[in-house]
Write a protein that holds these residues in place. Structure first.
Motif, PDB file in Angstrom:
ATOM      1  N   VAL A   1       0.843  -1.190   0.000  1.00 36.50           N
ATOM      2  CA  VAL A   1       0.000   0.000   0.000  1.00 36.50           C
ATOM      3  C   VAL A   1       0.885   1.250   0.000  1.00 36.50           C
ATOM      4  O   VAL A   1       1.952   1.282   0.602  1.00 36.50           O
ATOM      5  CB  VAL A   1      -0.939  -0.008   1.220  1.00 36.50           C
ATOM      6  CG1 VAL A   1      -1.603   1.348   1.415  1.00 36.50           C
ATOM      7  CG2 VAL A   1      -1.985  -1.098   1.074  1.00 36.50           C
ATOM      8  N   VAL A   2       0.433   2.282  -0.702  1.00 38.70           N
ATOM      9  CA  VAL A   2       1.095   3.584  -0.706  1.00 38.70           C
ATOM     10  C   VAL A   2       0.179   4.579  -0.016  1.00 38.70           C
ATOM     11  O   VAL A   2      -1.041   4.563  -0.233  1.00 38.70           O
ATOM     12  CB  VAL A   2       1.406   4.050  -2.145  1.00 38.70           C
ATOM     13  CG1 VAL A   2       1.970   5.462  -2.162  1.00 38.70           C
ATOM     14  CG2 VAL A   2       2.398   3.093  -2.803  1.00 38.70           C
ATOM     15  N   GLY A   3       0.759   5.435   0.817  1.00 41.02           N
ATOM     16  CA  GLY A   3      -0.059   6.412   1.534  1.00 41.02           C
ATOM     17  C   GLY A   3       0.695   7.687   1.823  1.00 41.02           C
ATOM     18  O   GLY A   3       1.912   7.784   1.609  1.00 41.02           O
ATOM     19  N   VAL A   4      -0.033   8.681   2.284  1.00 45.49           N
ATOM     20  CA  VAL A   4       0.565   9.979   2.606  1.00 45.49           C
ATOM     21  C   VAL A   4       0.242  10.337   4.046  1.00 45.49           C
ATOM     22  O   VAL A   4      -0.779   9.911   4.597  1.00 45.49           O
ATOM     23  CB  VAL A   4       0.048  11.083   1.656  1.00 45.49           C
ATOM     24  CG1 VAL A   4       0.382  10.763   0.221  1.00 45.49           C
ATOM     25  CG2 VAL A   4      -1.451  11.294   1.812  1.00 45.49           C
ATOM     26  N   LYS A   5       1.124  11.129   4.629  1.00 42.63           N
ATOM     27  CA  LYS A   5       0.863  11.702   5.946  1.00 42.63           C
ATOM     28  C   LYS A   5       1.718  12.955   6.089  1.00 42.63           C
ATOM     29  O   LYS A   5       2.746  13.105   5.400  1.00 42.63           O
ATOM     30  CB  LYS A   5       1.177  10.699   7.053  1.00 42.63           C
ATOM     31  CG  LYS A   5       2.646  10.429   7.286  1.00 42.63           C
ATOM     32  CD  LYS A   5       2.832   9.574   8.528  1.00 42.63           C
ATOM     33  CE  LYS A   5       4.311   9.414   8.881  1.00 42.63           C
ATOM     34  NZ  LYS A   5       4.500   8.685  10.139  1.00 42.63           N
ATOM     35  N   PRO A   6       1.310  13.884   6.955  1.00 41.62           N
ATOM     36  CA  PRO A   6       2.113  15.095   7.137  1.00 41.62           C
ATOM     37  C   PRO A   6       3.531  14.751   7.586  1.00 41.62           C
ATOM     38  O   PRO A   6       3.748  13.847   8.409  1.00 41.62           O
ATOM     39  CB  PRO A   6       1.348  15.869   8.212  1.00 41.62           C
ATOM     40  CG  PRO A   6      -0.057  15.370   8.107  1.00 41.62           C
ATOM     41  CD  PRO A   6       0.056  13.926   7.720  1.00 41.62           C
ATOM     42  N   TYR A   7       4.475  15.460   7.053  1.00 41.28           N
ATOM     43  CA  TYR A   7       5.885  15.184   7.326  1.00 41.28           C
ATOM     44  C   TYR A   7       6.287  15.791   8.666  1.00 41.28           C
ATOM     45  O   TYR A   7       6.047  16.973   8.939  1.00 41.28           O
ATOM     46  CB  TYR A   7       6.751  15.763   6.218  1.00 41.28           C
ATOM     47  CG  TYR A   7       8.235  15.712   6.514  1.00 41.28           C
ATOM     48  CD1 TYR A   7       8.884  14.493   6.707  1.00 41.28           C
ATOM     49  CD2 TYR A   7       8.969  16.884   6.615  1.00 41.28           C
ATOM     50  CE1 TYR A   7      10.238  14.451   6.974  1.00 41.28           C
ATOM     51  CE2 TYR A   7      10.332  16.855   6.874  1.00 41.28           C
ATOM     52  CZ  TYR A   7      10.966  15.632   7.061  1.00 41.28           C
ATOM     53  OH  TYR A   7      12.312  15.591   7.336  1.00 41.28           O
ATOM     54  N   ILE A   8       6.879  14.973   9.512  1.00 41.11           N
ATOM     55  CA  ILE A   8       7.440  15.419  10.791  1.00 41.11           C
ATOM     56  C   ILE A   8       8.947  15.202  10.724  1.00 41.11           C
ATOM     57  O   ILE A   8       9.410  14.061  10.647  1.00 41.11           O
ATOM     58  CB  ILE A   8       6.832  14.641  11.971  1.00 41.11           C
ATOM     59  CG1 ILE A   8       5.334  14.956  12.081  1.00 41.11           C
ATOM     60  CG2 ILE A   8       7.550  14.972  13.270  1.00 41.11           C
ATOM     61  CD1 ILE A   8       4.630  14.231  13.198  1.00 41.11           C
ATOM     62  N   PRO A   9       9.724  16.282  10.711  1.00 39.58           N
ATOM     63  CA  PRO A   9      11.176  16.139  10.533  1.00 39.58           C
ATOM     64  C   PRO A   9      11.825  15.463  11.739  1.00 39.58           C
ATOM     65  O   PRO A   9      11.414  15.660  12.890  1.00 39.58           O
ATOM     66  CB  PRO A   9      11.655  17.584  10.368  1.00 39.58           C
ATOM     67  CG  PRO A   9      10.605  18.413  11.023  1.00 39.58           C
ATOM     68  CD  PRO A   9       9.310  17.698  10.830  1.00 39.58           C
TER      69      PRO A   9
ATOM     70  N   LEU B   1       7.987  19.358  18.774  1.00 42.91           N
ATOM     71  CA  LEU B   1       8.432  18.017  18.396  1.00 42.91           C
ATOM     72  C   LEU B   1       8.005  17.667  16.968  1.00 42.91           C
ATOM     73  O   LEU B   1       8.714  16.953  16.256  1.00 42.91           O
ATOM     74  CB  LEU B   1       7.844  16.988  19.368  1.00 42.91           C
ATOM     75  CG  LEU B   1       8.357  17.013  20.814  1.00 42.91           C
ATOM     76  CD1 LEU B   1       7.666  15.927  21.632  1.00 42.91           C
ATOM     77  CD2 LEU B   1       9.863  16.826  20.861  1.00 42.91           C
ATOM     78  N   SER B   2       6.848  18.165  16.525  1.00 41.29           N
ATOM     79  CA  SER B   2       6.339  17.845  15.186  1.00 41.29           C
ATOM     80  C   SER B   2       6.820  18.822  14.126  1.00 41.29           C
ATOM     81  O   SER B   2       6.385  18.754  12.977  1.00 41.29           O
ATOM     82  CB  SER B   2       4.805  17.841  15.207  1.00 41.29           C
ATOM     83  OG  SER B   2       4.305  19.114  15.569  1.00 41.29           O
TER      84      SER B   2
ATOM     85  N   LEU C   1       4.541  21.214   6.713  1.00 38.75           N
ATOM     86  CA  LEU C   1       5.676  21.620   5.885  1.00 38.75           C
ATOM     87  C   LEU C   1       5.643  20.887   4.547  1.00 38.75           C
ATOM     88  O   LEU C   1       5.897  21.462   3.491  1.00 38.75           O
ATOM     89  CB  LEU C   1       6.986  21.312   6.621  1.00 38.75           C
ATOM     90  CG  LEU C   1       8.279  21.455   5.814  1.00 38.75           C
ATOM     91  CD1 LEU C   1       8.491  22.908   5.433  1.00 38.75           C
ATOM     92  CD2 LEU C   1       9.472  20.908   6.601  1.00 38.75           C
ATOM     93  N   ALA C   2       5.340  19.597   4.589  1.00 39.74           N
ATOM     94  CA  ALA C   2       5.294  18.757   3.395  1.00 39.74           C
ATOM     95  C   ALA C   2       4.518  17.501   3.750  1.00 39.74           C
ATOM     96  O   ALA C   2       4.169  17.267   4.918  1.00 39.74           O
ATOM     97  CB  ALA C   2       6.698  18.401   2.920  1.00 39.74           C
ATOM     98  N   PHE C   3       4.234  16.701   2.739  1.00 36.33           N
ATOM     99  CA  PHE C   3       3.621  15.391   2.970  1.00 36.33           C
ATOM    100  C   PHE C   3       4.629  14.310   2.629  1.00 36.33           C
ATOM    101  O   PHE C   3       5.284  14.358   1.583  1.00 36.33           O
ATOM    102  CB  PHE C   3       2.353  15.228   2.134  1.00 36.33           C
ATOM    103  CG  PHE C   3       1.143  15.862   2.744  1.00 36.33           C
ATOM    104  CD1 PHE C   3       0.404  15.178   3.696  1.00 36.33           C
ATOM    105  CD2 PHE C   3       0.759  17.141   2.402  1.00 36.33           C
ATOM    106  CE1 PHE C   3      -0.706  15.756   4.281  1.00 36.33           C
ATOM    107  CE2 PHE C   3      -0.347  17.731   2.975  1.00 36.33           C
ATOM    108  CZ  PHE C   3      -1.080  17.041   3.923  1.00 36.33           C
TER     109      PHE C   3
END
Length: 885
Positions: free
Chosen positions: A307-315, A407-408, A421-423
């Motif tokens: 499966v491919v998915g997206v989520k908000p990017y947390i550095p 933290l996020s 910031l990005a996904f």
């Protein structure tokens, strides 16, 4: 009653069937009388937070913050522990602050009614200045209404539905809104050029509200949502299984799944059982599952492989790594029944939310009990004693201005929402998700986040790292699959008794389709189904195309012309025949014979050649005779006499000595070739004109047919009748036919005898007709432009692209020519009576030779004449001449 009763009445109709909800209300209303406790006031680690409420001068302001969570879920457990760690960490660092947040946690379970009364309990028993929650999107609307009435900020770190409450100023989302991810999901589909997808979502407030955003995003990239699968909130395992079996019968194999944790896990377990987590399929999930991927059961993660998915990017950061290590240790100590602890994004957002509220509370300052007043007036009563916060507007203002590095990542609210910031784009492999790329609103898809000034927006799949698709396949799914039950594609074909050369379950069109299918790099089982209407009659071509639009046929193969109107409902593969509508008209004799017919072969080009002939003759005479001696004199007609004499002597090719100069002989030889060629050209032209009947089309402009009111013919069932009507032909002047023989009969009679003057037909049919009736008719045109024949597929069908490429391969090779020769060879009668072919009667091919001879002759003659003028006389000079010289 007051506003609280109004809120309950608004939703009474929705929950009257929930008997447990009514019992819940009864316990709350009459609990003190019956001796039943009103609420289980669960407040984990409250004493710890109170013990931290110390300052250097001993003057503190404790600020009550309500927390509403479902502590039976992993999100609730992790978020609750993260928030209390945030209280501890924050005040360890900011020990000099005069304010302290006190978290008052309520376990709302899953009932919406429970969430409402949890909020009412907090507001009634504590001077709540802020509420964190609720945890689930479906519960948000109730709490938002309460927060607006009490004028206290309601902050949610986990309700991600596209905000329907942006108009309500007291609602804040400290998590990215779901709608921010839709363009990232659409970019994945666009990168692989998938033209059709199936959208699957749960029938809840959370599942439904994202759908309009997804539809808009896919429309922007010209991708069609072929089907929407809506899973009921109360669906059983059997119902989910039945829905998946229906999806498995469809050809589209790209699925977009928007579900929460509770729905998603159950769904993918069933999808694997059905066999849809195999090669050829692609599953793209939203952040509802990807945000909690690591916390899912191992069996669920195993069913989601590929499966491919997206989520908000947390550095990643050192601070984040240290916190996760401390949190795991603390969580396992407090919850020994858990064997493992995995951090999720909601926990990090919950941690940052507490920090933001603590900073805002400190800037507001002293919040005493006098800042929380009961709202009463003469027209409304508040039976539950819920007041209105006087500090709420100031707290809201300070929260919205808060910015820090959490933290996020960077905590900054835009339009009361946390902006990502990005996904991050993940591929489920093994026990979790592997990063394969990123998406940003400025640069699109990228392998990493290291952008330069030359970076441009990208939608290319080349930016992704290697993806392992379902079935452990590294081959990109094409976007469609053969139904897993092995069902063949149903290919509709028209039924024709005549013109069988093109199509009738066999024929030219069928053979082209078979050749195209054979050249595909994969095998597709299919079967041809002759199309007939319910009454047993063969339907029109538009009726046949409608069967594709109605999904009764998977495709249509035949002599189907590509038109703009038809393209509104179906897709066509690349055309495999030349387009154009032509007229077939009878031939008539072109009578230009007469007593002067021998002059007809003479043309302008013929005259130029004759001019060269005469000039060359003069030059030959000059070389042989030389210019006249000025002292000797000559008769004025003597040069002309010699030219005629020389010409008449040379043409019979006598063996007398005609030329003495070598230059003259050279010119005569080349000149003879010209004379012979012109003579033969004239003879052939005149012979052709005398031997053959000169035939020409009886009409060349279709507008003359309209002016004269002539009858015209068209093949029954085709689009031609609609086209003729559009160009102003009277419908009463249109006559249909079904076969070449019937067409010939109509043309033979003519308009005056019940027939037609001309027939309008497409190019392949014109060739078939003229192959049978060789010398009676001619084609004129094309009168109108069309795109030729094409195979018909449903709108957005992924087969269109591959079949179009296969058709190009067939048309560019020799295969198509072989098929044309096999199906369109003229009849034996036409072969036996072909007209004789004569040489070209155009003398223009001799012009170049004539010009070369002319130039050569003039150059030689002028040279000889110049030498003569400067040459001294050879006879003896007189005494007077010698003296003058």
């Amino acid at each position: 009653m007051g506003w609280t009763v109004g809120v309950l009445d608004k939703w009474a109709g929705l929950y009257t069937k929930l008997h447990d909800g009514l019992d819940y209300i009864q316990n709350y209303m009459f609990g003190s009388v019956l001796g039943v406790p009103k609420f289980s006031k669960l407040q984990p680690n409250t004493q710890t937070s109170l013990q931290l409420a110390k300052s250097q001068d001993g003057i503190l302001t404790l600020i009550d913050v309500g927390v509403i969570l479902d502590l039976d879920t992993w999100v609730g457990k992790v978020s609750n522990s993260c928030m209390f760690m945030a209280i501890s960490d924050f005040y360890d660092i900011h020990a000099d602050y005069k304010t302290r947040l006190v978290l008052r946690t309520r376990d709302s379970k899953s009932e919406v009614v429970g969430v409402v009364f949890a909020a009412m309990d907090l507001l009634q028993n504590y001077e709540m200045q802020m509420i964190i929650g609720p945890q689930k999107s479906a519960q948000t609307e109730f709490i938002v209404d309460i927060g607006e009435k009490a004028q206290i900020p309601v902050v949610s770190f986990s309700a991600t539905i596209p905000s329907l409450y942006s108009r309500i100023p007291y609602f804040i989302q400290t998590t990215p809104d779901d709608h921010t991810q839709v363009i990232a999901i659409a970019s994945i589909v666009q990168a692989y050029r998938w033209r059709k997808v199936i959208l699957i979502h749960e029938d809840t407030d959370y599942g439904n509200r994202l759908v309009p955003h997804l539809i808009d995003a896919f429309q922007d990239i010209n991708t069609n949502i072929a089907y929407r699968s809506i899973i009921s909130a109360f669906a059983t395992d059997e119902q989910i299984f039945e829905e998946l079996q229906k999806l498995a019968m469809m050809q589209t194999s790209i699925f977009i799944v928007h579900m929460s944790e509770s729905f998603g896990g159950q769904f993918f377990l069933k999808a694997k059982q059905v066999g849809m987590m195999s090669e050829g399929y692609a599953w793209i999930v939203t952040n509802g599952l990807m945000n909690v991927l690591e916390s899912l059961e191992p069996t669920v993660i195993n069913s989601m492989q590929g499966v491919v998915g997206v989520k908000p990017y947390i550095p990643n950061s050192q601070k984040l790594s240290n916190f996760i290590t401390r949190w795991k240790r603390k969580f396992l100590e407090d919850n020994p029944e858990n064997e493992k602890a995995e951090m999720i994004d909601f926990g990090l957002w919950a941690y940052d939310t507490v920090w933001a509220l603590a900073m805002a509370a400190e800037r507001v300052g002293n919040l005493t009990s006098s800042s929380y007043k009961l709202k009463t007036d003469g027209n409304a009563t508040d039976p539950f004693g819920i007041g209105v916060s006087q500090a709420g507007p100031k707290l809201l203002e300070e929260i919205l201005k808060t910015e820090f590095e959490g933290l996020s990542g960077k905590f900054q609210l835009v339009n009361r929402q946390l902006e990502p910031l990005a996904f991050q784009i993940l591929n489920v492999i093994g026990e979790g998700g592997r990063e394969i790329g990123f998406w940003t609103s400025q640069y699109g898809i990228s392998r990493d986040l290291n952008f330069s000034s030359e970076s441009i927006y990208s939608t290319s799949a080349d930016q992704f790292r290697g993806i392992v698709w379902p079935g452990e396949s590294t081959t990109v799914p094409k976007g469609w699959v053969i139904p897993i039950n092995g069902k063949k594609l149903k290919i509709g074909v028209p039924v024709q008794d005549e013109f069988s050369e093109l199509v009738n379950v066999s024929g030219y069109c069928i053979d082209v389709f078979k050749s195209a299918m054979a050249s595909l790099p994969y095998s597709i089982p299919y079967e041809f189904v002759p199309f007939q209407r319910d009454d047993g009659q063969s339907g029109s071509y538009n009726d046949l195309i409608d069967q594709v639009y109605l999904q009764k046929f998977d495709a249509v193969v035949g002599d189907i012309t590509i038109t703009a109107n038809r393209s509104l409902y179906v897709d066509f593969a690349f055309p495999y025949t030349d387009g154009g509508l032509w007229m077939i008209v009878p031939l008539k004799k072109h009578d230009e014979s007469g007593r002067w017919i021998f002059l007809h072969p003479l043309s302008k080009d013929f005259g130029i050649c004759m001019a060269a002939f005469i000039v060359t003759a003069f030059c030959v005479w000059f070389l042989e005779q030389g210019p006249p001696d000025v002292n000797r004199g000559a008769l004025p007609y003597d040069p002309l006499r010699k030219i005629v004499y020389l010409t008449s002597e040379i043409i019979p090719l006598t063996y007398r000595k005609m030329a003495s100069s070598i230059l003259s002989k050279l010119m005569v030889i080349t000149w003879l070739f010209l004379i012979i060629g012109l003579t033969l050209n004239y003879v052939v032209t005149l012979t052709s004109m005398l031997a053959l009947e000169q035939l020409e089309p009886s009409i060349t402009d279709f507008n003359d047919l309209i002016k004269n009111g002539d009858f015209v013919g068209y093949r029954k069932g085709t689009f031609v009748i609609d086209l003729l009507k559009r160009v102003s032909f009277d419908e009463s002047k249109l006559k249909p036919y079904n076969s070449p023989e019937e067409c010939h009969e109509l043309l033979s009679k003519g308009s005056q005898n019940g027939g037609v003057t001309a027939v309008f037909e497409e190019m392949p049919y014109v060739d078939i007709f003229l192959a049978k009736y060789c010398f009676k008719y001619a084609k004129v045109g094309p009168t109108h432009k069309t795109d030729g024949f094409g195979f018909v597929f449903p709108r957005g069908s992924p087969l269109v692209s591959d079949i179009s490429k296969a058709v190009l391969e067939v048309t560019e090779g020799n295969k198509l020519m072989d098929l044309e020769r096999a199906w369109f060879t003229p009849t034996t009668t036409c072969e036996d009576h072909r007209w004789p072919i004569f040489a070209s009667t155009d003398p223009s091919s001799f012009i170049q030779l004539s010009i070369c001879i002319l130039i050569l002759s003039l150059l030689i003659t002028s040279s000889m004449f110049t030498n003569h003028l400067y040459k001294k006389p050879s006879y003896p000079m007189s005494t007077e001449e010698k003296k003058n010289s």
